[in-house]
Design a protein around this motif. Structure first.
Motif, PDB file in Angstrom:
ATOM      1  N   GLU A 235       0.808  -1.220   0.000  1.00 41.36           N
ATOM      2  CA  GLU A 235       0.000   0.000   0.000  1.00 41.36           C
ATOM      3  C   GLU A 235       0.840   1.269   0.000  1.00 41.36           C
ATOM      4  OE1 GLU A 235      -2.379  -3.183   2.137  1.00 41.36           O
ATOM      5  OE2 GLU A 235      -0.325  -2.445   2.145  1.00 41.36           O
ATOM      6  N   LEU A 236       2.093   1.156   0.360  1.00 38.15           N
ATOM      7  CA  LEU A 236       2.924   2.344   0.524  1.00 38.15           C
ATOM      8  C   LEU A 236       3.997   2.374  -0.560  1.00 38.15           C
ATOM      9  CD1 LEU A 236       2.886   4.698   2.468  1.00 38.15           C
ATOM     10  CD2 LEU A 236       4.601   3.546   3.840  1.00 38.15           C
ATOM     11  N   SER A 237       3.906   3.384  -1.406  1.00 36.44           N
ATOM     12  CA  SER A 237       4.889   3.536  -2.473  1.00 36.44           C
ATOM     13  C   SER A 237       6.196   4.088  -1.912  1.00 36.44           C
ATOM     14  CB  SER A 237       4.348   4.482  -3.550  1.00 36.44           C
ATOM     15  OG  SER A 237       4.047   5.755  -2.988  1.00 36.44           O
ATOM     16  N   ASP A 238       7.248   4.021  -2.711  1.00 35.57           N
ATOM     17  CA  ASP A 238       8.524   4.593  -2.301  1.00 35.57           C
ATOM     18  C   ASP A 238       8.358   6.091  -2.060  1.00 35.57           C
ATOM     19  OD1 ASP A 238       9.436   2.073  -2.788  1.00 35.57           O
ATOM     20  OD2 ASP A 238      10.820   2.625  -4.388  1.00 35.57           O
ATOM     21  N   VAL A 239       9.132   6.607  -1.115  1.00 35.50           N
ATOM     22  CA  VAL A 239       9.086   8.029  -0.779  1.00 35.50           C
ATOM     23  C   VAL A 239      10.497   8.596  -0.843  1.00 35.50           C
ATOM     24  CG1 VAL A 239       8.558   9.744   1.009  1.00 35.50           C
ATOM     25  CG2 VAL A 239       7.062   7.765   0.703  1.00 35.50           C
ATOM     26  N   ALA A 240      10.633   9.752  -1.472  1.00 33.43           N
ATOM     27  CA  ALA A 240      11.907  10.465  -1.499  1.00 33.43           C
ATOM     28  C   ALA A 240      11.802  11.683  -0.604  1.00 33.43           C
ATOM     29  CB  ALA A 240      12.259  10.887  -2.924  1.00 33.43           C
ATOM     30  N   CYS A 241      12.890  11.996   0.075  1.00 32.25           N
ATOM     31  CA  CYS A 241      12.944  13.163   0.960  1.00 32.25           C
ATOM     32  C   CYS A 241      14.184  13.966   0.608  1.00 32.25           C
ATOM     33  CB  CYS A 241      12.979  12.733   2.423  1.00 32.25           C
ATOM     34  SG  CYS A 241      13.286  14.092   3.583  1.00 32.25           S
ATOM     35  N   ALA A 242      13.986  15.226   0.224  1.00 29.45           N
ATOM     36  CA  ALA A 242      15.095  16.122  -0.091  1.00 29.45           C
ATOM     37  C   ALA A 242      15.168  17.193   0.979  1.00 29.45           C
ATOM     38  CB  ALA A 242      14.892  16.759  -1.467  1.00 29.45           C
ATOM     39  N   GLU A 243      16.300  17.264   1.677  1.00 31.08           N
ATOM     40  CA  GLU A 243      16.450  18.187   2.794  1.00 31.08           C
ATOM     41  C   GLU A 243      16.961  19.548   2.336  1.00 31.08           C
ATOM     42  OE1 GLU A 243      18.507  16.406   6.210  1.00 31.08           O
ATOM     43  OE2 GLU A 243      18.285  14.475   5.205  1.00 31.08           O
ATOM     44  N   ASN A 244      16.611  20.567   3.118  1.00 37.77           N
ATOM     45  CA  ASN A 244      17.139  21.901   2.873  1.00 37.77           C
ATOM     46  C   ASN A 244      17.423  22.561   4.222  1.00 37.77           C
ATOM     47  OD1 ASN A 244      14.625  23.238   3.795  1.00 37.77           O
ATOM     48  ND2 ASN A 244      13.769  22.378   1.910  1.00 37.77           N
ATOM     49  N   LEU A 245      17.754  23.840   4.206  1.00 33.56           N
ATOM     50  CA  LEU A 245      18.209  24.509   5.422  1.00 33.56           C
ATOM     51  C   LEU A 245      17.144  24.553   6.513  1.00 33.56           C
ATOM     52  CD1 LEU A 245      20.549  26.070   6.733  1.00 33.56           C
ATOM     53  CD2 LEU A 245      19.577  28.174   5.764  1.00 33.56           C
ATOM     54  N   VAL A 246      15.872  24.670   6.131  1.00 34.34           N
ATOM     55  CA  VAL A 246      14.817  24.870   7.133  1.00 34.34           C
ATOM     56  C   VAL A 246      13.815  23.723   7.200  1.00 34.34           C
ATOM     57  CG1 VAL A 246      14.979  27.375   7.061  1.00 34.34           C
ATOM     58  CG2 VAL A 246      13.456  26.211   5.461  1.00 34.34           C
ATOM     59  N   GLY A 247      14.049  22.646   6.469  1.00 33.37           N
ATOM     60  CA  GLY A 247      13.087  21.554   6.505  1.00 33.37           C
ATOM     61  C   GLY A 247      13.383  20.524   5.441  1.00 33.37           C
TER      62      GLY A 247
END
Length: 288
Positions: A235-247
């Motif tokens: 049920e859960l697809s792959d997730v990408a997370c790109a970080e930056n200075l504030v979040g």
């Protein structure tokens, strides 16, 4: 999780159950409005339940399941039991005094993933940092934060690392830029201990570390750090997370995630192979 938009911090289980409710509604041939009428709520409430933007209230869930054609009591009880579990705060909730909302979502994804891939251009990955290295990094990034808060953040980082000690830990596969290892963090003994920690980690069957050397030149991910999470539930697809200075920005749309995955695949081919990592780290430790 909409591509490019920050998300709150539901547990992964709540996301899964929300999507199961969506699938059951669609299989029953009901619209948002028809499902909402069964609960005497607005269609927006049904949407929020399916997107894990609100908690799953037991009476609402049970009534929806019956409306969707689920009548077997064992199946109902099982789903309701999962809903109760999904509504419980994650273990990281005890750090809510120092944990920003965007990172709470990250920790939730990290805790439930079966595979974590990442590109790190600046720091040793948090899951592999020593206590001294983590403290130095956090102090540098938040120079105005009180010492007590830094200590809490370090404790959170160390608590996250416990997932690598689980009976069935996730696969952690990280490509680190050579800059990560050349930049001095703290005193020399801090870096030596940190490199030793990486050498030990590289010997684990659940950890793959690769170094992107300066000599490799340009590569596809020179925009900044990012993570890719894969989960053991369909049920859960792959997730990408790109970080930056504030979040951070989270992405789960197929095209977006594919772009991150393709970049990382190309980097893995360009970086020094996994079997050379231990030797490279050992040579570096002698230079510190």
């Amino acid at each position: 999780m909409a591509g490019g938009q920050g998300v709150g911090a539901p547990t992964v289980l709540r996301v899964v159950l929300g999507r199961r409710l969506r699938d059951l509604r669609e299989q029953a041939g009901l619209s948002y409005e028809e499902a909402a009428r069964a609960l005497d709520v607005t269609h927006a409430t049904i949407r929020r339940m399916e997107k894990a933007q609100v908690g799953l209230k037991g009476p609402y869930v049970e009534k929806l399941l019956r409306v969707y054609g689920i009548t077997d009591q064992h199946e109902l009880d099982a789903f309701l039991g999962l809903a109760r579990e999904a509504n419980r705060p994650g273990w990281w909730h005890r750090y809510r005094d120092v944990l920003p909302e965007w990172f709470s979502a990250f920790v939730s994804l990290e805790a439930e993933a079966s595979q974590i891939r990442a590109y790190e251009p600046h720091y040793i990955p948090g899951l592999l940092q020593t206590e001294a290295y983590a403290a130095a990094v956090l102090r540098a990034g938040q120079p105005h934060v009180p010492r007590e808060e830094i200590d809490r953040l370090v404790a959170l980082r160390l608590a996250r690392q416990e997932l690598l000690e689980r009976k069935e830990p996730p696969l952690l596969w990280v490509v680190m830029d050579e800059t990560v290892l050349r930049r001095g963090i703290g005193r020399p003994n801090v870096m030596r201990a940190q490199v030793t920690r990486l050498i030990e980690a590289s010997q684990s069957p659940h950890v793959r570390l690769q170094i992107m050397p300066f000599a490799a030149g340009l590569h596809p991910a020179m925009y900044g750090p990012f993570h890719l999470f894969r989960f053991p539930v369909p049920e859960l697809s792959d997730v990408a997370c790109a970080e930056n200075l504030v979040g951070a920005a989270y992405f789960d749309q197929r095209d977006d995630v594919s772009a991150f995955r393709e970049a990382l695949d190309r980097m893995c081919a360009q970086a020094a192979p996994v079997h050379r990592t231990e030797a490279l780290l050992s040579a570096l430790r002698k230079e510190i």
